[in-house]
Design an enzyme around this catalytic site. Sequence first.
Site, PDB file in Angstrom:
ATOM      1  N   ARG A 243       0.846  -1.203   0.000  1.00 53.07           N
ATOM      2  CA  ARG A 243       0.000   0.000   0.000  1.00 53.07           C
ATOM      3  C   ARG A 243       0.880   1.251   0.000  1.00 53.07           C
ATOM      4  NH1 ARG A 243       0.287   3.859   2.901  1.00 53.07           N
ATOM      5  NH2 ARG A 243       0.170   2.658   4.817  1.00 53.07           N
TER       6      ARG A 243
ATOM      7  N   PHE B  64       9.960  10.227  -2.527  1.00 50.46           N
ATOM      8  CA  PHE B  64       9.691  11.538  -1.920  1.00 50.46           C
ATOM      9  C   PHE B  64      10.697  11.723  -0.796  1.00 50.46           C
ATOM     10  CE2 PHE B  64       7.380  13.994   1.358  1.00 50.46           C
ATOM     11  CZ  PHE B  64       6.773  15.016   0.626  1.00 50.46           C
TER      12      PHE B  64
ATOM     13  N   GLU C 162      15.180  14.090   6.916  1.00 47.46           N
ATOM     14  CA  GLU C 162      16.644  14.050   6.970  1.00 47.46           C
ATOM     15  C   GLU C 162      17.054  13.324   8.249  1.00 47.46           C
ATOM     16  OE1 GLU C 162      18.168  18.018   6.459  1.00 47.46           O
ATOM     17  OE2 GLU C 162      17.314  18.145   4.433  1.00 47.46           O
ATOM     18  N   PRO C 163      18.319  12.923   8.359  1.00 41.82           N
ATOM     19  CA  PRO C 163      18.720  12.204   9.574  1.00 41.82           C
ATOM     20  C   PRO C 163      18.400  12.996  10.846  1.00 41.82           C
ATOM     21  CG  PRO C 163      20.451  12.054   7.926  1.00 41.82           C
ATOM     22  CD  PRO C 163      19.418  12.978   7.361  1.00 41.82           C
TER      23      PRO C 163
ATOM     24  N   TRP D  81      15.213   7.785   4.821  1.00 43.91           N
ATOM     25  CA  TRP D  81      13.935   7.086   4.886  1.00 43.91           C
ATOM     26  C   TRP D  81      13.075   7.215   3.646  1.00 43.91           C
ATOM     27  CZ3 TRP D  81      13.803   3.320   7.963  1.00 43.91           C
ATOM     28  CH2 TRP D  81      14.423   3.375   9.220  1.00 43.91           C
TER      29      TRP D  81
ATOM     30  N   CYS E  99       1.154  17.434   0.031  1.00 46.33           N
ATOM     31  CA  CYS E  99       1.401  16.087  -0.523  1.00 46.33           C
ATOM     32  C   CYS E  99       1.197  15.046   0.579  1.00 46.33           C
ATOM     33  CB  CYS E  99       2.840  15.946  -1.025  1.00 46.33           C
ATOM     34  SG  CYS E  99       3.311  17.153  -2.251  1.00 46.33           S
TER      35      CYS E  99
ATOM     36  N   LEU F 232      -3.568 -15.089  19.308  1.00 39.12           N
ATOM     37  CA  LEU F 232      -3.062 -16.242  18.557  1.00 39.12           C
ATOM     38  C   LEU F 232      -2.082 -17.065  19.399  1.00 39.12           C
ATOM     39  CD1 LEU F 232      -2.409 -14.827  14.963  1.00 39.12           C
ATOM     40  CD2 LEU F 232      -4.238 -16.343  15.680  1.00 39.12           C
TER      41      LEU F 232
ATOM     42  N   GLU G 298       4.729   9.769   7.893  1.00 35.66           N
ATOM     43  CA  GLU G 298       3.697  10.738   7.469  1.00 35.66           C
ATOM     44  C   GLU G 298       3.145  11.491   8.674  1.00 35.66           C
ATOM     45  OE1 GLU G 298       2.999  10.763   4.198  1.00 35.66           O
ATOM     46  OE2 GLU G 298       3.676   8.794   3.538  1.00 35.66           O
TER      47      GLU G 298
ATOM     48  N   THR H  71       3.978  11.556  13.073  1.00 35.13           N
ATOM     49  CA  THR H  71       3.725  10.625  14.181  1.00 35.13           C
ATOM     50  C   THR H  71       2.390  10.994  14.853  1.00 35.13           C
ATOM     51  OG1 THR H  71       4.776  12.035  15.827  1.00 35.13           O
ATOM     52  CG2 THR H  71       6.225  10.497  14.653  1.00 35.13           C
TER      53      THR H  71
END
Length: 386
Positions: A91, A130, A134-135, A163, A239, A340, A365, A367
């Site tokens: 996705r 995209f 940055e670090p 990332w 965006c 489970l 996107e 936190t």
Amino acid sequence: MEPSLSAGDFYLLEDEWTAEQRGVAERVRAFIDAEVMPYAGEWHERAVFPRELIPRIAGLDLLDRLAHNAIDPISYGLAMRELERGSSALRSLMSVQGGLVIFPIMAFGSDEQKARWLGPLGRLDAIGCFALTEPAFGSNPAGMTTRAERVPGGFRIHGHKRWATNGTIAQVAVVWAKWDGKVCGFLIETDRRGFQPRPIHNKWSFRASESSELILENVEVPESALLPGAQSLGAAIACLNQARYSIVWGVVGAAAACIEETLAYLKARPQFDGKPLAGHQLIQHRFAWMTAELTGMQLLAKRLGDLKAAGRLKAAQVSLAKMNNCRKAIEIARACRELLGANGIVNDYHVGRRMLDLETVITYEGTEHIHALVVGQELTGLKAFS
Ligand SMILES: Cc1cc2nc3c(=O)[nH]c(=O)nc-3n(C[C@H](O)[C@H](O)[C@H](O)COP(=O)(O)OP(=O)(O)OC[C@H]3O[C@@H](n4cnc5c(N)ncnc54)[C@H](O)[C@@H]3O)c2cc1C
């Protein structure tokens, strides 16, 4: 006798979709069942992104329709839901390509950029990435240190991004850099001299996704690389809001799939006097709670879609839904993992993989904290970021 309600559609929301919207969801679901579910555990275990699947994903015709403004927000959302039922990484490929690459070109690009890129990106003949984070700057991209400076005929860009999803397989990157103190978007072909993508290894979440570091060492690009309409951080955030919309729907699929798989398992597992675990009170309480949370997530996603279709969607509404749906999805996945038992930790079942992937989805996107601050600002009129 009326059929029983299912956890995945307890309030009969499926009745709300048009035939076309239902058709999109069914097509993507059939694709996921046939091409993704049998292999997703193995991709996760081997930490490989299934590149061979790209042409078949293109055949779903989702991004091409997006690039031509020919898909409605609910159909798109339902497609994201079905994709993430299979894999958050898959996705994400679509969310990045659609919301973070195709969208900025449509919204902020020149006619030349649109003519050059929208067709290939929509058909997935070209992959985009995209690069905002940055670090040293994730939640606060305004602090970025990547810089663009004018050189004869164009710009020189220097910096370090981290990332970027799909950075190692992309032909084109939407790179955000400061030029004259403003955050600007640049469309950079990844074969430019000085553009160096490096894979990020050792991940225990999003193992089947290509996460990359991008080193831009004095990369020279022509004037035409600047996205003319993207000359503020607000453009980058616009965006992100597109991609967040797809996350809101996607995690509904991940959570519903966790519940379905766990319910089937517990119905078939007798314990204590031969009674299936699904027949025990504490377990039924968990399922009732998970169904209530999932239903809330679905209603929020639908309302967001309706507002988007009506052109009335505000950023804070997307933030609230991203914050809420990711939190609920991860809580559901964690509960299912527990239900489970020991089998919850092996890849023979999909719940564990989904739970780990949701750790990324709740982080990227924006936190949960950052979205809470966006909502807080909307409610109080007071900015609390710093
Ligand atoms: C698998 C993966 C894929 C990604 N894909 C992309 C991509 O394609 N492109 C891209 O540009 N980025 C991408 N990202 C990066 C992602 O968007 C950032 O990691 C995210 O925005 C958080 O930034 P950070 O990791 O630097 O955390 P930080 O900003 O360092 O935050 C650390 C913690 O502090 C909290 N925090 C930060 N500021 C505040 C505050 N003001 N008040 C309270 N709490 C605060 C955060 O919520 C978090 O819990 C990806 C990340 C991952 C893991």
